[in-house]
Design a protein around this motif. Structure first.
Motif, PDB file in Angstrom:
ATOM      1  N   GLN A  45      -1.972  19.989  11.349  1.00 30.58           N
ATOM      2  CA  GLN A  45      -2.344  19.767   9.970  1.00 30.58           C
ATOM      3  C   GLN A  45      -2.884  18.291  10.009  1.00 30.58           C
ATOM      4  OE1 GLN A  45       0.998  20.970  10.825  1.00 30.58           O
ATOM      5  NE2 GLN A  45       0.316  23.058  10.396  1.00 30.58           N
ATOM      6  N   MET A  46      -4.276  18.308  10.577  1.00 31.89           N
ATOM      7  CA  MET A  46      -4.670  16.794  10.654  1.00 31.89           C
ATOM      8  C   MET A  46      -4.961  16.369   9.063  1.00 31.89           C
ATOM      9  SD  MET A  46      -4.527  16.921  13.907  1.00 31.89           S
ATOM     10  CE  MET A  46      -5.645  15.154  14.177  1.00 31.89           C
ATOM     11  N   GLY A  47      -5.393  16.716   8.355  1.00 37.08           N
ATOM     12  CA  GLY A  47      -5.730  16.574   7.053  1.00 37.08           C
ATOM     13  C   GLY A  47      -4.548  16.122   6.398  1.00 37.08           C
ATOM     14  N   LEU A  48      -3.602  16.842   6.561  1.00 35.74           N
ATOM     15  CA  LEU A  48      -2.260  16.569   5.811  1.00 35.74           C
ATOM     16  C   LEU A  48      -1.805  15.132   6.654  1.00 35.74           C
ATOM     17  CD1 LEU A  48       0.108  17.034   3.581  1.00 35.74           C
ATOM     18  CD2 LEU A  48       0.915  18.688   5.445  1.00 35.74           C
ATOM     19  N   GLY A  49      -1.641  15.168   7.883  1.00 38.22           N
ATOM     20  CA  GLY A  49      -1.114  13.840   8.565  1.00 38.22           C
ATOM     21  C   GLY A  49      -1.878  12.745   8.063  1.00 38.22           C
ATOM     22  N   ILE A  50      -3.242  12.705   8.132  1.00 38.63           N
ATOM     23  CA  ILE A  50      -4.240  11.322   7.645  1.00 38.63           C
ATOM     24  C   ILE A  50      -3.617  11.261   6.345  1.00 38.63           C
ATOM     25  CG2 ILE A  50      -6.408  10.800   7.281  1.00 38.63           C
ATOM     26  CD1 ILE A  50      -7.402  12.740   9.541  1.00 38.63           C
ATOM     27  N   ALA A  51      -3.763  12.102   5.269  1.00 37.63           N
ATOM     28  CA  ALA A  51      -3.294  11.880   3.981  1.00 37.63           C
ATOM     29  C   ALA A  51      -1.854  11.158   4.071  1.00 37.63           C
ATOM     30  CB  ALA A  51      -3.455  13.109   3.154  1.00 37.63           C
ATOM     31  N   GLY A  52      -0.965  11.625   4.756  1.00 35.13           N
ATOM     32  CA  GLY A  52       0.360  11.223   4.691  1.00 35.13           C
ATOM     33  C   GLY A  52       0.294   9.806   5.156  1.00 35.13           C
ATOM     34  N   THR A  53      -0.576   9.445   6.293  1.00 38.30           N
ATOM     35  CA  THR A  53      -0.638   8.089   7.063  1.00 38.30           C
ATOM     36  C   THR A  53      -1.003   7.232   6.055  1.00 38.30           C
ATOM     37  OG1 THR A  53      -0.934   9.104   8.915  1.00 38.30           O
ATOM     38  CG2 THR A  53      -1.529   6.731   8.990  1.00 38.30           C
ATOM     39  N   VAL A  54      -2.007   7.342   5.370  1.00 32.76           N
ATOM     40  CA  VAL A  54      -2.699   6.565   4.276  1.00 32.76           C
ATOM     41  C   VAL A  54      -1.843   6.325   3.240  1.00 32.76           C
ATOM     42  CG1 VAL A  54      -4.634   6.399   2.826  1.00 32.76           C
ATOM     43  CG2 VAL A  54      -5.106   7.186   4.928  1.00 32.76           C
ATOM     44  N   LEU A  55      -1.320   7.257   2.620  1.00 30.73           N
ATOM     45  CA  LEU A  55      -0.332   7.218   1.295  1.00 30.73           C
ATOM     46  C   LEU A  55       0.720   6.250   1.695  1.00 30.73           C
ATOM     47  CD1 LEU A  55      -0.607  10.668  -0.294  1.00 30.73           C
ATOM     48  CD2 LEU A  55      -1.571   8.584  -1.136  1.00 30.73           C
ATOM     49  N   GLY A  56       1.282   6.786   3.161  1.00 31.49           N
ATOM     50  CA  GLY A  56       2.789   5.949   3.505  1.00 31.49           C
ATOM     51  C   GLY A  56       2.374   4.612   3.690  1.00 31.49           C
ATOM     52  N   PHE A  57       1.189   4.114   4.329  1.00 29.75           N
ATOM     53  CA  PHE A  57       1.183   3.069   4.782  1.00 29.75           C
ATOM     54  C   PHE A  57       0.619   2.068   3.243  1.00 29.75           C
ATOM     55  CE2 PHE A  57      -1.797  -0.763   5.588  1.00 29.75           C
ATOM     56  CZ  PHE A  57      -0.914  -1.414   6.528  1.00 29.75           C
ATOM     57  N   ALA A  58       0.023   2.694   2.340  1.00 32.59           N
ATOM     58  CA  ALA A  58      -0.056   2.171   1.034  1.00 32.59           C
ATOM     59  C   ALA A  58       1.149   1.669   0.464  1.00 32.59           C
ATOM     60  CB  ALA A  58      -1.037   3.130   0.183  1.00 32.59           C
ATOM     61  N   VAL A  59       2.014   2.771   0.471  1.00 29.88           N
ATOM     62  CA  VAL A  59       3.601   2.351  -0.150  1.00 29.88           C
ATOM     63  C   VAL A  59       4.038   1.474   0.535  1.00 29.88           C
ATOM     64  CG1 VAL A  59       5.654   3.438  -0.479  1.00 29.88           C
ATOM     65  CG2 VAL A  59       3.596   4.681  -1.167  1.00 29.88           C
ATOM     66  N   LEU A  60       4.060   1.226   1.993  1.00 25.69           N
ATOM     67  CA  LEU A  60       4.920   0.244   2.701  1.00 25.69           C
ATOM     68  C   LEU A  60       4.170  -1.123   2.638  1.00 25.69           C
ATOM     69  CD1 LEU A  60       7.136   0.200   4.617  1.00 25.69           C
ATOM     70  CD2 LEU A  60       5.729   0.312   6.551  1.00 25.69           C
ATOM     71  N   TRP A  61       3.076  -1.105   2.487  1.00 22.50           N
ATOM     72  CA  TRP A  61       2.175  -2.182   2.453  1.00 22.50           C
ATOM     73  C   TRP A  61       1.876  -2.804   0.837  1.00 22.50           C
ATOM     74  CZ3 TRP A  61      -2.679  -3.977   1.078  1.00 22.50           C
ATOM     75  CH2 TRP A  61      -3.339  -5.171   1.176  1.00 22.50           C
ATOM     76  N   GLY A  62       1.374  -1.895   0.328  1.00 18.53           N
ATOM     77  CA  GLY A  62       0.978  -2.144  -1.165  1.00 18.53           C
ATOM     78  C   GLY A  62       2.166  -2.299  -2.111  1.00 18.53           C
TER      79      GLY A  62
END
Length: 237
Positions: free
Chosen positions: A122-139
């Motif tokens: 599930q590449m699309g789901l994984g990429i979306a989760g990476t972007v959102l997760g990093f945004a939460v952790l960093w932003g």
């Protein structure tokens, strides 16, 4: 998840898991937190490999059409998630009144799920989760620093009973918006010495847990033997 895998698919999934784990690990290392680059990368890679193994077993030769249900391959990723719960629990520490490592445990949890996503294809789901997760952790880290929240601290003062600086303590606390929510006192040396305990409360930013400036002046005042400031209930990263 596909029944057949080629090495192109496998390479793509492994690289995606490695990148996702490294993104989170670099952020943790940058802030000097546990579960840094190697830990998050290994966790994400392990989860990805487990899902690849599960995917590979779907095409087991010589099984009946309903063998997927019989094999129950989903127990493997389920066991990984359960195991990560123990590792995440081990990352959370309670040190007296402080709780540390909650965000570290959550980071390990999300990189595990991302690894499962990439390993399952599930590449699309994984990429979306990476972007959102990093945004939460960093932003959201910047948002947390700006938010004002309730704080508590325990203040202990040992001084002469008739010390004028102690009588002025309540006024000084009010001047910096600190509320004295509770107070106790114990006398010694025939009432000449007093050990006073104060429960203080105030609102401020997350890192505003240091002692106010007037406590240093109080500690230097003649007749004051000791001043102790101890934040209560701080939840760390």
């Amino acid at each position: 998840m596909t029944e057949t895998l080629d090495w192109g698919d496998i390479t793509l999934r492994l690289v995606a898991a490695l990148v996702a784990g490294m993104v989170f690990g670099l952020n943790r290392d940058e802030h000097g937190r546990p579960a840094g680059l190697r830990t998050t990368t290994l966790v994400c890679l392990a989860a990805c490999l487990a899902m690849l193994q599960t995917n590979w077993l779907l095409g087991t030769v010589g099984k009946a059409a309903d063998s997927f249900v019989t094999l129950d391959l989903m127990r493997l990723p389920l066991g990984i998630l359960s195991g990560m719960g123990f590792i995440g629990g081990g990352a959370i520490l309670r040190r007296e009144n402080m709780v540390l490592g909650v965000t570290t445990a959550a980071t390990l949890w999300i990189v595990t799920v991302l690894g499962l996503c990439f390993g399952g294809g599930q590449m699309g789901l994984g990429i979306a989760g990476t972007v959102l997760g990093f945004a939460v952790l960093w932003g959201l880290n910047f948002a947390e620093r700006a938010l004002r929240e309730d704080h508590r601290a325990a203040l202990v003062v040992i001084a002469d009973t008739q010390n004028p600086a102690i009588c002025d303590l309540a006024r000084q606390c009010m001047a910096v918006s600190i509320q004295i929510a509770g107070q106790s006192i114990a006398y010694s040396e025939q009432g000449e010495k007093a050990e006073m305990h104060f429960d203080l409360r105030w609102r401020g930013r997350r890192r505003d847990v240091g002692p106010p400036a007037f406590l240093l002046q109080l500690a230097r005042h003649p007749g004051v033997q000791a001043v102790q400031w101890k934040p209560v209930g701080f939840i760390g990263l």
